[in-house]
Write a protein that holds these residues in place. Structure first.
Motif, mmCIF file in Angstrom:
data_model
loop_
_atom_site.group_PDB
_atom_site.id
_atom_site.type_symbol
_atom_site.label_atom_id
_atom_site.label_comp_id
_atom_site.label_asym_id
_atom_site.label_seq_id
_atom_site.Cartn_x
_atom_site.Cartn_y
_atom_site.Cartn_z
ATOM 1 N N GLN A 16 0.827 -1.212 0.000
ATOM 2 C CA GLN A 16 0.000 0.000 0.000
ATOM 3 C C GLN A 16 0.860 1.261 0.000
ATOM 4 N N GLN A 17 1.960 1.247 0.746
ATOM 5 C CA GLN A 17 2.866 2.405 0.750
ATOM 6 C C GLN A 17 3.509 2.583 -0.619
ATOM 7 N N ALA A 18 3.914 1.498 -1.239
ATOM 8 C CA ALA A 18 4.508 1.577 -2.575
ATOM 9 C C ALA A 18 3.511 2.163 -3.573
ATOM 10 N N ILE B 141 10.498 -1.820 0.154
ATOM 11 C CA ILE B 141 10.671 -3.151 0.736
ATOM 12 C C ILE B 141 10.340 -3.094 2.217
ATOM 13 N N GLY B 142 9.881 -4.223 2.761
ATOM 14 C CA GLY B 142 9.617 -4.315 4.195
ATOM 15 C C GLY B 142 10.916 -4.478 4.962
ATOM 16 N N ILE C 89 19.430 -2.585 0.155
ATOM 17 C CA ILE C 89 19.874 -1.221 0.442
ATOM 18 C C ILE C 89 21.357 -1.059 0.110
ATOM 19 N N ARG C 90 22.154 -1.997 0.528
ATOM 20 C CA ARG C 90 23.604 -1.919 0.353
ATOM 21 C C ARG C 90 24.018 -1.960 -1.123
ATOM 22 N N VAL D 290 15.999 3.386 -1.960
ATOM 23 C CA VAL D 290 15.237 2.298 -1.354
ATOM 24 C C VAL D 290 14.465 2.870 -0.174
ATOM 25 N N TYR D 291 13.176 2.646 -0.163
ATOM 26 C CA TYR D 291 12.306 3.093 0.917
ATOM 27 C C TYR D 291 11.940 1.859 1.731
#
Length: 143
Positions: A22-24, A112-113, A132-133, A139-140
């Motif tokens: 939903q956030q995405a 991503i969670g 992320i790395r 990346v959120y």
């Protein structure tokens, strides 16, 4: 301006990743960006593993995962919003396949969670941490 958002979902988490999805979708909608949703299955075709599965198991698993992904997106976002979502089922190592999917889609943002639902602290899970790395795009992380 974001043109493409990739949302990584782990179907084995049940509904835990619905807030991530939903956030995405909200973030994609802010810029009118394309929303792609990816889930990653383990590689059942690896030599040492493939002998334990019947022929065609991988194809069946991919189809079932795709159907579950579409169902989850429709349930979380609604039928109309889901109709413009691209659903991707990849096979391999989760973080590597997420990064490959982002590159293939030309994603500007990965959502991503943070971790598996059974981890009750503030640490990132191993896949989120690796995404992320190694990511070349923003990346959120949804906690």
């Amino acid at each position: 301006m974001t043109k493409s958002v990739l949302c990584a979902i782990d179907l084995s988490n049940g509904d835990h990743d619905v807030p991530v999805l939903q956030q995405a979708a909200r973030m994609a909608d802010l810029d009118g960006a394309q929303l792609d949703v990816v889930t990653v299955l383990p590689d059942f075709g690896e030599t040492w593993v493939s002998g334990f599965f019947e022929a065609g198991f991988h194809d069946k698993a991919v189809k079932e995962a795709h159907d579950r992904l579409v169902e989850m997106c429709e349930s979380a976002l609604g039928k109309e919003r889901n109709s413009s979502v691209r659903h991707v089922v990849a096979t391999g190592t989760a973080y590597q396949e997420i990064l490959k999917a982002a590159e293939a889609a030309g994603s500007d943002l990965i959502v991503i969670g943070a971790h598996k639902p059974d981890i009750k602290d503030y640490l990132l899970g191993p896949n989120a941490s690796r995404v992320i790395r190694h990511s070349n795009v923003s990346v959120y992380v949804v906690r």
